[in-house]
Design a protein around this motif. Sequence first.
Motif, PDB file in Angstrom:
ATOM      1  N   GLU A 156     151.265  11.965  21.721  1.00 53.65           N
ATOM      2  CA  GLU A 156     150.325  10.986  21.159  1.00 53.65           C
ATOM      3  C   GLU A 156     149.170  11.691  20.457  1.00 53.65           C
ATOM      4  O   GLU A 156     148.749  11.280  19.366  1.00 53.65           O
ATOM      5  CB  GLU A 156     149.798  10.079  22.268  1.00 53.65           C
ATOM      6  N   LEU A 157     148.658  12.755  21.055  1.00 49.42           N
ATOM      7  CA  LEU A 157     147.565  13.505  20.448  1.00 49.42           C
ATOM      8  C   LEU A 157     147.997  14.110  19.121  1.00 49.42           C
ATOM      9  O   LEU A 157     147.283  14.004  18.113  1.00 49.42           O
ATOM     10  CB  LEU A 157     147.099  14.606  21.405  1.00 49.42           C
TER      11      LEU A 157
ATOM     12  N   THR B 142     148.416  11.353  16.493  1.00 50.51           N
ATOM     13  CA  THR B 142     147.157  10.685  16.135  1.00 50.51           C
ATOM     14  C   THR B 142     146.333  11.513  15.161  1.00 50.51           C
ATOM     15  O   THR B 142     145.790  10.991  14.182  1.00 50.51           O
ATOM     16  CB  THR B 142     146.333  10.396  17.401  1.00 50.51           C
TER      17      THR B 142
ATOM     18  N   ALA C 101     149.602  20.178  18.880  1.00 47.92           N
ATOM     19  CA  ALA C 101     148.948  20.051  20.176  1.00 47.92           C
ATOM     20  C   ALA C 101     149.610  21.000  21.161  1.00 47.92           C
ATOM     21  O   ALA C 101     150.815  21.269  21.076  1.00 47.92           O
ATOM     22  CB  ALA C 101     149.042  18.608  20.694  1.00 47.92           C
TER      23      ALA C 101
ATOM     24  N   ALA D 243     138.975  13.713  20.645  1.00 47.51           N
ATOM     25  CA  ALA D 243     140.377  13.368  20.853  1.00 47.51           C
ATOM     26  C   ALA D 243     141.006  14.272  21.908  1.00 47.51           C
ATOM     27  O   ALA D 243     141.783  13.821  22.762  1.00 47.51           O
ATOM     28  CB  ALA D 243     141.145  13.484  19.535  1.00 47.51           C
ATOM     29  N   VAL D 244     140.663  15.550  21.876  1.00 50.11           N
ATOM     30  CA  VAL D 244     141.184  16.503  22.852  1.00 50.11           C
ATOM     31  C   VAL D 244     140.659  16.169  24.252  1.00 50.11           C
ATOM     32  O   VAL D 244     141.406  16.192  25.238  1.00 50.11           O
ATOM     33  CB  VAL D 244     140.808  17.940  22.448  1.00 50.11           C
TER      34      VAL D 244
ATOM     35  N   ALA E 248     142.466  13.193  25.680  1.00 55.26           N
ATOM     36  CA  ALA E 248     143.804  13.557  26.136  1.00 55.26           C
ATOM     37  C   ALA E 248     143.748  14.306  27.460  1.00 55.26           C
ATOM     38  O   ALA E 248     144.572  14.079  28.357  1.00 55.26           O
ATOM     39  CB  ALA E 248     144.501  14.409  25.072  1.00 55.26           C
TER      40      ALA E 248
END
Length: 221
Positions: free
Chosen positions: A86-87, A90, A95, A207-208, A211
């Motif tokens: 997902e990361l 997105t 990742a 975002a990181v 996650a």
Amino acid sequence: MSKTLHNGLEILELLTQHKYGLTITEIADGIGVHRTVADRLVRTLDAHRLCRRTENKRILLGSGLVSLASAVEQDLRELARPVLEELAETVEATAHLAVREGEDAVRALMVIEPRNSRAHVGFDAGQVDPINRGSAGLAMLAALPPREGERPEVTRARERGFAVTSGEVTHSVTGISAAVPNRRPSDLVSIGLSVFDSSDEQKLGEAVMAAARRLGALLLR
């Protein structure tokens, strides 16, 4: 310590650094043994599918390592995969999941490439780097209490919640990582991104961190 086992493991470690393989002579020179000893060790590893010989007599890592590696941190990898996917999708960037290895190193346990991005950073799971170089290691250090003489980037990461480095692991690539919360110092894990364009650093960092928090919640269940 078993010298024979030690030498066999040294061969596997040496082969990880040479994707196109090595000759028996090169292996013997690389681990400091006689050619006949190296040949005997390779034959044993080959019997267990841990290495293989090509038609031009070069030695490569074998498929048996895949089944061994698949069991490493299996629960962690299974929980982390959808989070990383997902990361990556997105933010359209590579990742990765890294784990602490000993006191001074981190290992990339999983790497997920975005499906729809025109460009991404490619590197292999299993890569080992010093803990004090690269965003993954600095994020882990930032999860620990402050230490005298620590890098300013670690202090900054502790304040922001994520670490940023540029060109330290891969040339011209920026790493942005956050430690997964609620992990013991010996079991530190980080989630990160490898990007070419870090102009929106704060957004990528957030975002990181999101996650990392998500994976942390999954690990606590």
